[in-house]
Design a protein around this motif. Structure first.
Motif, mmCIF file in Angstrom:
data_model
loop_
_atom_site.group_PDB
_atom_site.id
_atom_site.type_symbol
_atom_site.label_atom_id
_atom_site.label_comp_id
_atom_site.label_asym_id
_atom_site.label_seq_id
_atom_site.Cartn_x
_atom_site.Cartn_y
_atom_site.Cartn_z
ATOM 1 N N ASP A 307 -22.052 11.901 -24.314
ATOM 2 C CA ASP A 307 -23.368 12.470 -23.906
ATOM 3 C C ASP A 307 -23.497 13.877 -23.840
ATOM 4 O OD1 ASP A 307 -24.995 13.210 -22.068
ATOM 5 O OD2 ASP A 307 -24.611 12.077 -20.185
ATOM 6 N N THR A 310 -24.359 16.243 -20.283
ATOM 7 C CA THR A 310 -22.845 16.492 -20.216
ATOM 8 C C THR A 310 -22.137 17.000 -20.451
ATOM 9 O OG1 THR A 310 -21.783 14.650 -19.515
ATOM 10 C CG2 THR A 310 -23.921 14.560 -18.180
ATOM 11 N N ASN A 311 -22.233 16.465 -21.765
ATOM 12 C CA ASN A 311 -21.112 17.602 -22.785
ATOM 13 C C ASN A 311 -19.741 16.833 -22.106
ATOM 14 O OD1 ASN A 311 -22.715 19.318 -23.929
ATOM 15 N ND2 ASN A 311 -22.134 21.040 -22.366
ATOM 16 N N SER A 312 -19.799 15.158 -22.399
ATOM 17 C CA SER A 312 -18.570 14.755 -22.287
ATOM 18 C C SER A 312 -18.273 13.350 -22.910
ATOM 19 C CB SER A 312 -18.550 14.487 -20.238
ATOM 20 O OG SER A 312 -19.286 13.896 -19.933
ATOM 21 N N SER A 314 -19.149 9.724 -22.605
ATOM 22 C CA SER A 314 -19.517 8.869 -20.987
ATOM 23 C C SER A 314 -19.522 7.442 -21.377
ATOM 24 C CB SER A 314 -21.369 9.127 -20.844
ATOM 25 O OG SER A 314 -21.937 8.871 -20.053
#
Length: 320
Positions: A307, A310-312, A314
């Motif tokens: 993502d 959100t820099n994560s 997901s």
């Protein structure tokens, strides 16, 4: 011509997600070390797929009708216009790729709309049972090349160079001359790993090799090889949409990039870690694990996508 998205100024996204690569050559310590090393997820000023795009399937080798239906139903499930399905759905999972387009803030964006295109059968192994990259490319060229992604699917008795280390791949090639101009087309290859290397390419539906003995999950469509193919195809479709011609979104060397669909290997639900896919739904009747509902009452297990907001990593159902 495969529809493409106009270029925009260079963008960077810092990837600080917890990555859990499933690799037989990597130990837990190496995975943890990699998690602690943020890297840049970059846009390289190239094209993203956009507009109406058909996914054409080239079946190479022997597949039963029920096996073909698992894949074709997955493709049908990608569209938000598909018959209403329970949530979380495959279409909801695919919608996460929209964020890459939103980052570019392009006003005239033609939204990417995928549909199931033509299906070509090659049950007589026209190129033999041992294929190299060039032969995959030639098989992909058999599909319609305008406004399309051509997907080559090889059966369990077909060996492909490097199969067990990559499980599938995507690329592009120069296609036919259409309306006086030669265009590029995007393609994907995914193989059925059930008899060759299911530990590498069909995890978590097969127990990993040389790792702690954790029981494999039950495949939602009762076919370890095909459910594994869905996982790899899903990952490659996300990467193809956001980096179809090698100059879209990716990190690292162009020849071996991390992409939207490959940056979060081994993550399927919340709390995932090496050899644990994360929190998933379980069908009370079959005991199968899944995280997405699809067309014709199908259930699928789909990988987490990266993502960029959100820099994560997901997984489906976590705030999309």
């Amino acid at each position: 011509m495969v529809p493409s998205f106009a270029t925009q100024p260079f963008l960077q996204v810092i990837l600080v997600a917890a990555l859990f690569p499933f690799s037989l050559a990597s130990g837990v310590g190496e995975s943890i070390q990699r998690q602690q090393q943020p890297f840049f997820f970059q846009y390289h000023n190239g094209h993203l797929l956009a507009g109406k795009v058909s996914i054409n399937l080239i079946w190479y080798g022997k597949f039963t009708p029920s096996q073909r239906a698992i894949i074709s139903d997955f493709i049908l499930s990608l569209s938000s216009s598909a018959p209403k399905t329970a949530q979380p759905s495959v279409a909801t999972w695919w919608k996460a790729t929209d964020k890459y387009y939103q980052l570019l803030n392009y006003r005239k964006l033609r939204r990417l709309v995928l549909s199931l295109g033509s299906q070509i059968m090659d049950e007589d192994y026209s190129m033999g049972k041992l294929l190299a990259g060039r032969q995959i490319e030639l098989l992909a060229a058999k599909g319609h090349q305008e406004n399309a992604i051509n997907v080559v699917l090889t059966s369990a008795d077909v060996a492909v160079n490097g199969f067990c280390s990559i499980c599938g791949t995507h690329g592009f090639s120069k296609g036919k001359i259409i309306k006086g101009k030669r265009h590029k087309f995007a393609y994907i290859w995914v193989g059925n790993s059930e008899t060759q290397c299911p530990a590498q390419c069909a995890w978590p539906f097969h127990q990993p090799m040389n790792r702690p003995k954790s029981p494999p999950l039950v495949a939602p469509n009762k076919d370890v090889g095909l459910d594994g193919m869905v996982i790899n195809l899903a990952s490659l479709l996300a990467s193809t949409a956001t980096n179809p011609f090698g100059n879209g979104y990716f990190h690292g060397p162009k020849e071996d990039p991390l992409e939207a669909g490959s940056a979060c290997p081994g993550v399927y639900g919340l709390g995932a870690y090496p050899d644990y896919a994360g929190e998933l739904s379980v069908d009370p009747r079959s005991g199968a694990s899944y995280n997405a509902n699809g067309a014709n009452r199908r259930k699928y297990l789909l990988p987490a996508l990266f993502d960029p907001f959100t820099n994560s990593c997901s997984p489906l159902g976590t705030g999309r």
